[in-house]
Design a protein around this motif. Structure first.
Motif, PDB file in Angstrom:
ATOM      1  N   THR A  65      -6.427 -11.253  -1.869  1.00 51.92           N
ATOM      2  CA  THR A  65      -7.199 -10.767  -3.016  1.00 51.92           C
ATOM      3  C   THR A  65      -8.444 -10.011  -2.551  1.00 51.92           C
ATOM      4  OG1 THR A  65      -6.536 -12.831  -4.053  1.00 51.92           O
ATOM      5  CG2 THR A  65      -8.089 -11.456  -5.272  1.00 51.92           C
ATOM      6  N   THR A  66      -9.187 -10.605  -1.616  1.00 49.28           N
ATOM      7  CA  THR A  66     -10.468  -9.990  -1.221  1.00 49.28           C
ATOM      8  C   THR A  66     -10.268  -8.689  -0.444  1.00 49.28           C
ATOM      9  OG1 THR A  66     -10.521 -11.319   0.796  1.00 49.28           O
ATOM     10  CG2 THR A  66     -11.713 -12.186  -1.136  1.00 49.28           C
ATOM     11  N   THR A  87      -3.391   4.214   3.419  1.00 48.23           N
ATOM     12  CA  THR A  87      -2.998   2.900   3.927  1.00 48.23           C
ATOM     13  C   THR A  87      -4.115   2.414   4.855  1.00 48.23           C
ATOM     14  OG1 THR A  87      -0.722   3.637   3.884  1.00 48.23           O
ATOM     15  CG2 THR A  87      -1.166   1.644   5.133  1.00 48.23           C
ATOM     16  N   MET A  88      -4.574   1.179   4.633  1.00 51.78           N
ATOM     17  CA  MET A  88      -5.688   0.644   5.452  1.00 51.78           C
ATOM     18  C   MET A  88      -5.285  -0.714   6.021  1.00 51.78           C
ATOM     19  SD  MET A  88      -8.644   1.441   2.688  1.00 51.78           S
ATOM     20  CE  MET A  88     -10.105   1.462   3.719  1.00 51.78           C
ATOM     21  N   THR A  89      -5.601  -0.928   7.279  1.00 49.89           N
ATOM     22  CA  THR A  89      -5.315  -2.220   7.903  1.00 49.89           C
ATOM     23  C   THR A  89      -6.634  -2.897   8.281  1.00 49.89           C
ATOM     24  OG1 THR A  89      -3.234  -1.350   8.737  1.00 49.89           O
ATOM     25  CG2 THR A  89      -4.056  -3.361   9.780  1.00 49.89           C
ATOM     26  N   TYR A  94      -4.491  -7.716   7.128  1.00 44.91           N
ATOM     27  CA  TYR A  94      -3.793  -7.294   5.900  1.00 44.91           C
ATOM     28  C   TYR A  94      -3.732  -5.760   5.854  1.00 44.91           C
ATOM     29  CZ  TYR A  94      -4.086 -11.989   3.958  1.00 44.91           C
ATOM     30  OH  TYR A  94      -3.949 -13.316   3.756  1.00 44.91           O
ATOM     31  N   THR A  95      -2.629  -5.284   5.314  1.00 44.24           N
ATOM     32  CA  THR A  95      -2.509  -3.832   5.085  1.00 44.24           C
ATOM     33  C   THR A  95      -2.517  -3.591   3.574  1.00 44.24           C
ATOM     34  OG1 THR A  95      -1.299  -3.486   7.119  1.00 44.24           O
ATOM     35  CG2 THR A  95      -1.036  -1.815   5.441  1.00 44.24           C
ATOM     36  N   VAL A 119      -3.823  -0.029  -6.350  1.00 40.13           N
ATOM     37  CA  VAL A 119      -3.242  -0.718  -5.191  1.00 40.13           C
ATOM     38  C   VAL A 119      -1.735  -0.774  -5.376  1.00 40.13           C
ATOM     39  CG1 VAL A 119      -3.167  -2.888  -3.907  1.00 40.13           C
ATOM     40  CG2 VAL A 119      -5.336  -2.070  -4.849  1.00 40.13           C
ATOM     41  N   GLN A 120      -1.048  -0.261  -4.388  1.00 38.28           N
ATOM     42  CA  GLN A 120       0.412  -0.200  -4.490  1.00 38.28           C
ATOM     43  C   GLN A 120       1.047  -1.441  -3.855  1.00 38.28           C
ATOM     44  OE1 GLN A 120       2.313   3.042  -2.401  1.00 38.28           O
ATOM     45  NE2 GLN A 120       3.286   3.680  -4.299  1.00 38.28           N
ATOM     46  N   ALA A 121       0.480  -1.864  -2.720  1.00 40.06           N
ATOM     47  CA  ALA A 121       1.032  -3.036  -2.024  1.00 40.06           C
ATOM     48  C   ALA A 121      -0.020  -3.637  -1.101  1.00 40.06           C
ATOM     49  CB  ALA A 121       2.242  -2.619  -1.202  1.00 40.06           C
TER      50      ALA A 121
END
Lengths: 492, 285
Positions: free
Chosen positions: B132-133, B184-186, B165-166, B154-156
């Motif tokens: 969530t965060t 896309t962010m990791t 988390y990605t 947010v798609q995924a």
């Protein structure tokens, strides 16, 4: 009574509005699906287009169009040797047209398909320069053209002259002897530099009248550099090629203003129509420098904010079909002249360039019949406009010409057009004697070199894409590739 | 008196005609296409015979004319973008349209609207990182980089093996997804480690609306699709109508670009297929 008038007015408005709405529903493509636009499709029907073309001809008759084609291959100068002095005429001068017409008529007689060519090779080394001293008309095309192309310029499909000379850049026309009443052409073979003499059966009366005219020499006198020994490496630090034409009087010229005519959506729509792009094309991009980019019909069209138009077909043969406009039947391999006409028609759809653009060079791909590259440059009152553009945009920076059209079998492969309008601001007199010009060259060029070799020297304008007001300058081409100097003129 | 009556009648008549024409025009502009249930059933049957199965409920039966969506690039100045991400003191290398910015272990590559950012040793610790965060952290980072997130969704969110988390963002405008615009962010507990995207922001719809192809004709075209595996049965899991930013290799430094209505077909093997909704042409990507 007043109530009745109001009713009439309302009725008229309602009738007009219903006609307007009906037209919108019938004609607007957007209101019909892609597969069913019956009324809109009528406009694209070949019969309807042919009728519209006929009707529009009545309106457009007298405009640029066909005459431009002739002007594209006009030489920059016609040099007439009157015997006691030599004049150089540029496009716009009355005697330019008269001299060129006479020259063209005689040349046509030489190139004719049924002409029996009377040919003689001239062996003497200095023969060419000696002939230049005779009463004559001399034309330098500046770049070599295939002899067959020169024939096609004059409407002769296959000239027998191409069996003798393949490429021509310079001609001299002299009247023959009075007994035969013939004329003689001396033509330099561009490939080996040899000179050939061609006698032509032609009534030389007009030519004689032209060469015997009483012309005041003071306004037009020119000399070739060899006549003044400027081509000799003696004390001269600056050595001119033998045939650099030098003016010996004050030159009349003009200060001109350069403007980009592509200013609004209306101009952009005209360009889109010329390339048969939909004006409602949804695929419109704007680049960060405000260049408009359209993608349609297997091609990309870019309209730069400073007036450069770039078109590229994604694949050869898939670009804009040019011949469908001009010809009823699709020619399998359009000739050089047909391809040139197609290119010129396209240019004219984008910009009315009557008398402003001249053909500067032609390249034919020997491995692909029907593949031509045509390069055009702007002229203003006979003076060429040299493209020397300054820009951060590499597409613009690399541009050394006004228009380049690449046509493959009647289909557009690529197109570059730096669109500019030039208008006269004020007339000036260039008062800069040749020795002063040579001094200026010496000061600017590399003084350490033993000799500075000048290949060409003439007045021209320089378009850098930045300055709005253009002054005539001395355009000096030195020996070597891209070795150009522009020298400001002393003016009055 | 007689003429006055005639005029009144004519005015009423023409008022009716005008009203009719106006309504016809509006209907044509905002045309709604309804596909009959018979057509849907026939399409499902034809697909089935060609090794493609699809639930009838997935096939939309009502479609409207759609406008083009104009997209804008809010990151036109690559150097300023680099400064916001890397801070001052970076070095820059240019290779054609590609700019590579380096500062310590951080590398940012920018090519028009596409970018990729790698931070080998992230140093902004996140203590409360969870599914969530991470979304909130990601949005804050994007805002700090001045990437417009007004229409971002947010798609995924996927958990990584290393505890990170990605998060994948896309955009949605007027209830329509824009399929190929993404970030896309990791994140790891040490901070942002990787970011990649192609980011254009919706600006507005064009005033003109264009008729779109029936989804059934698109599905019939899908049978002949060269990219679809022919040797096995595929199941269509989703059919969506949205927008796709019209990317082109010839246009890198975009200021504005069109997004075209497209049909997206998703199959059970995870593949997606795009068809231009206005022309029915398959988009090879």
């Amino acid at each position: 009574m007043k109530k009745d008038k109001v009713k009439t007015l309302i009725l008229i408005l309602l009738v007009a509005n219903s006609i307007f709405l009906t037209t919108q529903i019938w004609m607007d493509k957007k209101l019909w699906s892609a597969d069913y636009n019956f009324f809109a499709k009528w406009g694209e029907n070949s019969i309807v287009q042919a009728i519209t073309k006929k009707l529009s001809w009545v309106v457009r008759n007298g405009e640029a169009g066909a005459s431009f084609v002739n002007q594209t291959y006009y030489p920059q100068k016609v040099v007439v040797n009157y015997g006691n002095f030599r004049a150089a005429y540029v496009n716009g001068d009355e005697l330019y047209t008269q001299s060129l017409d006479e020259f063209s008529r005689a040349l046509k007689a030489l190139l004719r398909e049924d002409q029996v060519v009377r040919y003689q090779k001239i062996e003497a080394e200095d023969a060419w320069l000696n002939i230049l001293k005779l009463k004559s008309i001399y034309i330098d095309l500046k770049v070599p053209y295939k002899t067959k192309f020169i024939g096609q310029f004059l409407g002769i499909k296959n000239t027998p002259l191409s069996n003798y000379i393949k490429e021509i850049k310079e001609f001299i026309l002299v009247p023959g002897d009075s007994a035969s009443n013939d004329v003689t052409f001396y033509i330099k073979d561009f490939n080996d530099g040899s000179v050939a003499k061609f006698d032509v059966t032609y009534d030389r009366t007009q030519l004689m009248n032209l060469l015997n005219r009483e012309i005041p020499a003071s306004t037009v006198d020119h000399k070739f550099s060899f006549e003044l020994e400027f081509d000799k490496k003696k004390a001269n630090k600056i050595v001119l090629d033998s045939q650099v034409l030098l003016p010996f009087n004050k030159q009349k010229a003009e200060v001109i203003k350069s403007t980009n005519p592509i200013q609004d959506d209306h101009n952009v729509k005209n360009i889109l129509r010329a390339f048969k792009y939909s004006t409602n094309n949804p695929r419109k991009y704007i680049e960060t420098d405000n260049t408009l980019v359209y993608i349609e019909n297997y091609s990309t069209l870019k309209i730069h904010p400073d007036g450069l138009i770039e078109y590229d077909a994604i694949e050869e043969g898939k670009g804009l079909r040019l011949y469908s406009d001009s010809y009823g039947n699709d020619p399998a391999t359009p000739s050089f002249q047909e391809s040139l006409n197609m290119a010129v028609k396209l240019i004219n759809k984008i910009q009315d360039t009557t008398g402003k653009l001249h053909l500067s060079s032609v390249a034919e791909d020997p491995d692909k019949p029907g593949s031509y590259k045509f390069v055009f440059n702007y002229y203003h009152n006979g003076l060429p406009i040299t493209m020397n553009l300054i820009s951060d945009d590499k597409d613009i920076l690399s541009l050394k010409y006004a228009v380049k059209v690449e046509v493959v079998n009647g289909t557009l492969k690529s197109y570059r057009h730096y669109v500019r309008d030039y208008e006269s601001i004020k007339p000036i007199t260039v008062d800069m004697p040749v020795p002063n010009v040579l001094d200026a060259i010496y000061k600017i060029a590399n003084a350490n070199a033993p000799y500075i070799n000048v290949k060409d020297l003439h007045l021209s304008y320089e378009e850098d894409g930045q300055e709005e007001i253009l002054q005539p300058q001395w355009h000096v081409r030195l020996k070597g590739v891209d070795n150009l100097l522009m020298i400001p003129v002393d003016k009055k | 008196m007689y003429w006055s009556r005639v005029k009144t009648i004519l005015i009423i008549l023409f008022l009716c005609i005008n009203l009719f024409l106006l309504v016809s025009m509006m209907v044509s502009i905002n045309q709604t296409i309804t596909i009959s249930s018979d057509t849907v059933e026939d399409t499902v049957e034809v697909l089935k015979k060609n090794n493609i199965s699809v639930e009838k409920s997935l096939i939309p039966t009502r479609m409207h004319n759609m406008p083009i969506l104009q997209m804008q690039n809010t990151q036109q100045d690559a150097d300023a973008f680099a400064e916001r991400i890397l801070g001052e003191g970076y070095t820059e290398e240019k290779d054609g349209d590609v700019s590579k910015y380096t500062l310590g272990s951080s590398i940012l590559t920018v090519e028009g609207c596409a970018f990729s950012y790698i931070k080998a040793s992230p140093s902004t610790a996140i203590t409360d990182l969870n599914e969530t965060t991470v979304q909130e952290h990601a949005k804050k980072v994007l805002e700090r980089f001045h990437l417009n997130t007004k229409y971002a969704v947010v798609q995924a969110v996927k958990k990584q093996k290393d505890g990170g988390y990605t998060v994948a963002f896309s955009q949605r405008y007027a209830k329509k997804d824009i399929f190929n615009v993404y970030i896309t962010m990791t994140f790891t507990p040490q901070g942002l480690k990787f970011m990649k995207g192609y980011w254009l922001t919706p600006k507005k719809f064009t005033s003109e609306k264009y008729p779109i192809r029936h989804v059934t004709s698109i599905l019939i075209n899908f049978i002949r699709n060269e990219d679809r595996p022919k040797d096995k049965k595929v199941t269509i899991t989703d059919i969506s109508l949205g927008y796709r930013a019209d990317t082109n290799d010839d246009v890198v430094n975009i200021k504005t670009a069109p997004a075209i209505p497209v049909w997206r077909i998703t199959t059970d093997d995870g593949k997606v297929y795009y068809y231009e909704a206005m022309t029915g042409d398959y988009i090879i990507h």
